[in-house]
Motif scaffolding. Sequence first.
Motif, short mmCIF file in Angstrom:
data_model
loop_
_atom_site.label_atom_id
_atom_site.label_comp_id
_atom_site.label_asym_id
_atom_site.label_seq_id
_atom_site.Cartn_x
_atom_site.Cartn_y
_atom_site.Cartn_z
N ILE A 98 37.90 46.94 -16.96
CA ILE A 98 36.41 46.92 -17.53
C ILE A 98 36.50 45.60 -18.42
O ILE A 98 35.48 45.20 -18.66
CB ILE A 98 35.90 47.98 -18.20
N GLY A 103 35.00 53.77 -16.67
CA GLY A 103 35.48 52.97 -17.84
C GLY A 103 36.59 53.61 -18.66
O GLY A 103 37.58 53.17 -18.85
N LEU A 104 35.90 54.66 -19.23
CA LEU A 104 36.72 55.65 -19.99
C LEU A 104 38.07 56.23 -19.38
O LEU A 104 39.04 56.31 -19.80
CB LEU A 104 35.90 56.83 -20.71
N ARG A 105 37.75 56.43 -17.98
CA ARG A 105 38.76 57.10 -17.29
C ARG A 105 39.74 56.11 -17.05
O ARG A 105 41.17 56.52 -17.25
CB ARG A 105 38.17 57.80 -16.12
N ASP A 106 39.54 55.20 -16.71
CA ASP A 106 40.50 53.94 -16.20
C ASP A 106 41.27 53.41 -17.53
O ASP A 106 42.73 53.48 -17.45
CB ASP A 106 39.94 52.72 -15.72
N THR A 107 40.55 53.20 -18.49
CA THR A 107 41.12 53.14 -19.76
C THR A 107 42.26 54.11 -20.53
O THR A 107 43.21 53.62 -21.09
CB THR A 107 40.31 52.22 -20.99
N THR A 108 42.02 55.13 -20.09
CA THR A 108 42.80 56.32 -20.72
C THR A 108 43.88 57.07 -19.79
O THR A 108 44.46 57.98 -20.23
CB THR A 108 41.98 57.32 -21.77
N ARG A 109 43.79 56.46 -18.54
CA ARG A 109 44.50 57.12 -17.62
C ARG A 109 46.07 57.29 -18.06
O ARG A 109 46.65 58.41 -17.74
CB ARG A 109 44.55 56.28 -16.19
N ILE A 152 38.51 64.73 -21.44
CA ILE A 152 37.55 64.27 -20.31
C ILE A 152 37.24 65.16 -19.23
O ILE A 152 38.39 65.43 -18.46
CB ILE A 152 38.10 62.76 -19.96
N ASP A 193 44.78 49.35 -14.87
CA ASP A 193 43.78 50.18 -15.18
C ASP A 193 43.09 50.11 -16.29
O ASP A 193 41.90 50.11 -16.68
CB ASP A 193 44.44 51.62 -15.16
N THR A 194 44.00 49.82 -17.63
CA THR A 194 43.52 49.78 -19.05
C THR A 194 42.85 48.31 -18.86
O THR A 194 41.95 48.45 -19.97
CB THR A 194 44.68 49.74 -19.78
N ALA A 234 42.52 57.03 -26.42
CA ALA A 234 42.18 58.44 -26.04
C ALA A 234 42.43 59.34 -27.42
O ALA A 234 41.65 60.43 -27.22
CB ALA A 234 43.34 58.81 -24.92
N PRO A 239 35.72 52.03 -25.48
CA PRO A 239 36.65 51.65 -24.22
C PRO A 239 36.47 50.09 -24.14
O PRO A 239 37.48 49.53 -23.49
CB PRO A 239 36.13 52.86 -23.30
N GLY A 268 47.08 61.24 -28.11
CA GLY A 268 46.61 60.66 -27.15
C GLY A 268 46.37 61.35 -25.81
O GLY A 268 45.31 61.46 -25.16
N ARG A 311 42.98 62.43 -24.16
CA ARG A 311 42.84 62.30 -22.71
C ARG A 311 42.36 63.57 -21.89
O ARG A 311 41.44 63.44 -21.09
CB ARG A 311 43.94 61.75 -22.03
N VAL A 366 32.11 56.96 -25.78
CA VAL A 366 32.70 57.10 -24.21
C VAL A 366 32.53 55.68 -23.45
O VAL A 366 33.05 55.60 -22.33
CB VAL A 366 31.90 58.23 -23.67
N ALA A 422 31.08 60.23 -19.83
CA ALA A 422 31.99 59.43 -19.64
C ALA A 422 32.05 58.97 -18.04
O ALA A 422 31.90 59.53 -17.20
CB ALA A 422 33.48 60.10 -19.65
#
Lengths: 350, 350
Positions: free
Chosen positions: B210, A203-209, B267, B206-207, A186, B178, B260, B264, B174, A200
């Motif tokens: 993907i 994928g980006l949202r999940d990995t940086t949640r 987004i 989540d992370t 992130a 990821p 980070g 985040r 983006v 975005a």
Amino acid sequence: MVHSVRIVGAGLIGTSIALALSAKKIAVELVDVDPVGLALACDLVGCVAVSEPELIIFATPLKALSEVIEEQYHLNPNSTFMDVCSVKTEPVLKVKASSLPLNSFVGTHPMAGREVGGAESARGDLFLSRSWIITPTPESDPSAVALVKDLISELGATVIEMDAAEHDAAVARVSHLPQIASSLLAAQLHNIPDKWLELAGAGLRDTTRIAASDEKLWKEIIHSNADEIRELLINLQNDLSEMIESLPDQEAIAAIIANGRQGRAKIPGKHGGKAREYTYLPIVIDDKPGQLGAIFNECAAMSVNVEDLAIEHSPGQLNALITLALSDDDAIKLSNHLSSIGWNVHPIRK
Amino acid sequence: MVHSVRIVGAGLIGTSIALALSAKKIAVELVDVDPVGLALACDLVGCVAVSEPELIIFATPLKALSEVIEEQYHLNPNSTFMDVCSVKTEPVLKVKASSLPLNSFVGTHPMAGREVGGAESARGDLFLSRSWIITPTPESDPSAVALVKDLISELGATVIEMDAAEHDAAVARVSHLPQIASSLLAAQLHNIPDKWLELAGAGLRDTTRIAASDEKLWKEIIHSNADEIRELLINLQNDLSEMIESLPDQEAIAAIIANGRQGRAKIPGKHGGKAREYTYLPIVIDDKPGQLGAIFNECAAMSVNVEDLAIEHSPGQLNALITLALSDDDAIKLSNHLSSIGWNVHPIRK
């Protein structure tokens, strides 16, 4: 069964434990160095004073632990003691360095929501159906371990027993490393034009949640488990170097992506069962109230159980893509049913 | 408006375009080097032969592009040409190295689901409400760009225009970075005892979601955008080194986690709007059919719009925690309502 408890630290965890015990008519006293937070917590809980608690729970930040161990042990040398810190080796070291004999102490770690903070967020049901790890030492009295297990059962959580070093190794891998990876990823989003960020996807949202997590909590966790984490970060660094070196070679890239896919497949499905390959059913819905309810009503009518789900929105659009994770049979049944009544169901993905 | 199209490549994207055009009575021909895949696609689409297509769409893997460019240009020198590859600089280089004049070519990239593959997964509605990036060059004829925009509008997608280098830089950040971070993280899960993996919560899931992606697709994307990706991986490597060096220092760790968190927050929320701070409402439900439907019915009855949602399961338990992302007002409204009718609603989290 536990009869009287003192909790030191009226934050989220301490106050939530107090609420649950109080509702069960178990005598519980809350103490805290912060009189304002304590007053709020006691208003919520309806605290009493407990002169000789059977069990004393340390629910303070790690940095305050040594001081409260000393203080509480001298007040109540016959009590049993437990902590609820997110790391488990360091509390044992602090007990060893204190007057408190190791046999009266059991380390624990409730796996409950951590983004929240403060007594105002406390709930008596916070631990319901959660895992609660206990890490007794060889010195721990069986009666102390039994009392701590009773307490955890009263709170509705499930006891998982392992030693402190194993706990710290495990959470370094399944919790601390993902947190650091997400935060570092992130952090790469600074200095990116807004237009790019609007591309975005999920994928980006999940990995940086989880990068949205609070640094005040995580600095202490990461610092306290630094030895385990260092090794994992060095492994990640080596793999990252290998990825950079592999960029000119498609097959080397494929091997790295495949290795990740196989690692991902090791994460178990729900109910602690084996990892399951769900079937994913994508459905385009209008992004307005009522659409999700209507879909889940159809699921219920067809006795289809939704294992997981995700919503994805396209920028600038008023549609949303919802993806349901289902068993193979349920996916086929639901896909046919929804299609037949006019829903915009996309092809099933494995 | 576009009248006749030839699509080279009867995979997911090519066949999906063909299905959508065919449904609109636009003449569409599908060609493919694989006669089996082509036969299936033509059964689905009802293809015709188009002798002089206005528009030829390259929907092949990148590695086949040079050959089909040459072949199709010689067959139809007066057509307009577009591709649908996930990277955009390399197709332009391939056109420049070919007989096809650059003015007749427009690069494009539909932002549509990529985990699926093959004609059998094709759907005419695949592009509905998706973004579709176009990357015309200064040499592109305005009439060629207009024709490509018409085609994209016919498919229900939204045109986003940028140049090829900007596209590749944007998706490297983006999407590609990821993906690599998730794959590398998931690869660390090899050689971990099952007992430890059962402690995995939503963060790890989540992370690494993907990381389940297909290496055959990603090896080509990553390889083709290696220059952009290399720079980002080196940045990540530097930040990772800084994290390792920071492990002994809590405030240095806090600064990295905070960095980070701020990344985040950049987004954007759905509908291409500004990033929104949702309020998260956790609800414990029985893990059985009907519970989700009932909750979403209450959302609809209260005119509450669910912005995002997640389901988390505790190992060995038959409860599930569902977390709804809502506007502040909706969260308060729904929390009060659900609590009043007996749902197990947890405290609101920001």
